[in-house]
Design an enzyme around this catalytic site. Structure first.
Site, PDB file in Angstrom:
ATOM      1  N   HIS A   4       2.134  25.065  -5.875  1.00  0.00           N
ATOM      2  CA  HIS A   4       1.476  24.026  -5.073  1.00  0.00           C
ATOM      3  C   HIS A   4       1.467  24.313  -3.573  1.00  0.00           C
ATOM      4  CE1 HIS A   4       2.818  22.155  -8.849  1.00  0.00           C
ATOM      5  NE2 HIS A   4       1.635  21.582  -8.794  1.00  0.00           N
ATOM      6  N   ASP A 204       8.010  -2.183   6.772  1.00  0.00           N
ATOM      7  CA  ASP A 204       7.667  -3.552   6.376  1.00  0.00           C
ATOM      8  C   ASP A 204       8.941  -4.260   5.921  1.00  0.00           C
ATOM      9  OD1 ASP A 204       6.737  -1.469   4.153  1.00  0.00           O
ATOM     10  OD2 ASP A 204       7.637  -3.191   3.162  1.00  0.00           O
TER      11      ASP A 204
HETATM   12  O1  URA Z   1       8.408   2.399  -1.038  1.00  0.00           O
HETATM   13  C1  URA Z   1       8.206   1.621  -0.099  1.00  0.00           C
HETATM   14  C2  URA Z   1       7.905   2.073   1.204  1.00  0.00           C
HETATM   15  C3  URA Z   1       7.689   1.165   2.203  1.00  0.00           C
HETATM   16  N1  URA Z   1       7.761  -0.139   1.915  1.00  0.00           N
HETATM   17  C4  URA Z   1       8.041  -0.568   0.676  1.00  0.00           C
HETATM   18  O2  URA Z   1       8.082  -1.775   0.456  1.00  0.00           O
HETATM   19  N2  URA Z   1       8.263   0.314  -0.292  1.00  0.00           N
END
Ligand code: URA
Ligand code: R1P
Length: 234
Positions: A4, A204
């Site tokens: 790869h 997040d």
């Molecule tokens: O795997 C991930 C990566 C970023 N945010 C998430 O909620 N999960």
């Protein structure tokens, strides 16, 4: 050349950063490397070698999830002699003490993934970071004044989950964030006797719902990248 990766022997440094996103690899090479050369475009999974502070270093996108990431990590180790692999990834926060854009140094990575657990009948292997890389990364991040957490994370096979009950149960045991690669990378580190570490930026928040955009995840996580580069070359 491996299955790869189209690089020739010697094209890849023995120290490498591994973002999941190949465009984050491009950003790292073009923003931080002197004289970057692209050595891989197979499947669009970009890889570059250049120098940083005068020392040779590479960066390789790995894709999302443990099956993809371990293909690249194993080929880098077996076919190109890479000895130090540092994931520079994103994760979701599972704790109110952890905020979007904070750094998490994954001391360990809990997983239910067959990518790790299929190797054992009776045991649950505990995937852990290389201590020396972890210690260096922590000292570098602290010196720079970056908000940094050290501890366990969760490496999942599933991004979209039907039931988050057990994920939040793990959060009560101090799991700081969730991503999709570190546990299998740490397993390969143990298997091949090489150094591995996962550094994540919180992209997040799974409790507050705060999030960053795809472009921000691609191009603005410079604190993690600087810690990754300095740790790789430490
Ligand atoms: O795997 C991930 C990566 C970023 N945010 C998430 O909620 N999960
Ligand atoms: O931003 P990267 O490094 O890809 O990491 C995280 O983002 C992807 C999911 O969006 C998964 O690969 C997860 O581990």
């Amino acid at each position: 050349m491996s299955v790869h990766i189209e690089a020739k022997p010697g094209d890849i440094a023995d120290k490498i950063l591994l973002p999941g996103d190949p465009l984050r690899a491009k950003y790292i090479a073009e923003t931080f490397f002197e004289d970057p050369v692209c050595y891989n475009q197979v499947r669009g999974m970009l890889g570059y070698t250049g120098t940083y502070n005068g020392k040779r270093i590479s960066v390789q996108g790995t894709g999302m999830g443990m099956p993809s990431a371990t293909i690249y990590a194993q080929e880098l180790i077996e076919s190109y002699g890479v000895k130090r692999l540092i994931r520079v990834g994103t994760c979701g926060a599972l704790s109110k003490d952890v905020h979007v854009r904070d750094l998490i140094l994954a001391q360990g990575a809990v997983t239910s993934s067959a990518m790790v657990q299929k190797h054992f009948h009776d045991f649950h292997f505990a995937p852990i970071a290389d201590f020396h890389l972890l210690k260096s990364a922590y000292e570098i991040a602290e010196k720079q004044g970056f908000t940094t957490h050290v501890g366990n994370i969760l490496s999942e096979d599933t991004f979209y989950k039907d039931d988050m009950t057990e994920t939040f149960q793990l959060a009560k045991l101090g799991i700081k964030g969730v991503e999709m690669e570190a546990a299998a990378l740490y397993y390969l580190g143990a298997k091949f006797g090489i150094q591995t570490l996962a550094i994540c930026t919180v992209s997040d928040h799974m409790i507050t719902g705060e999030e960053t955009t795809a472009l921000e995840r691609q191009t603005t996580f410079d604190e993690m990248i600087k810690v990754g580069l300095d740790t790789a070359l430490s």
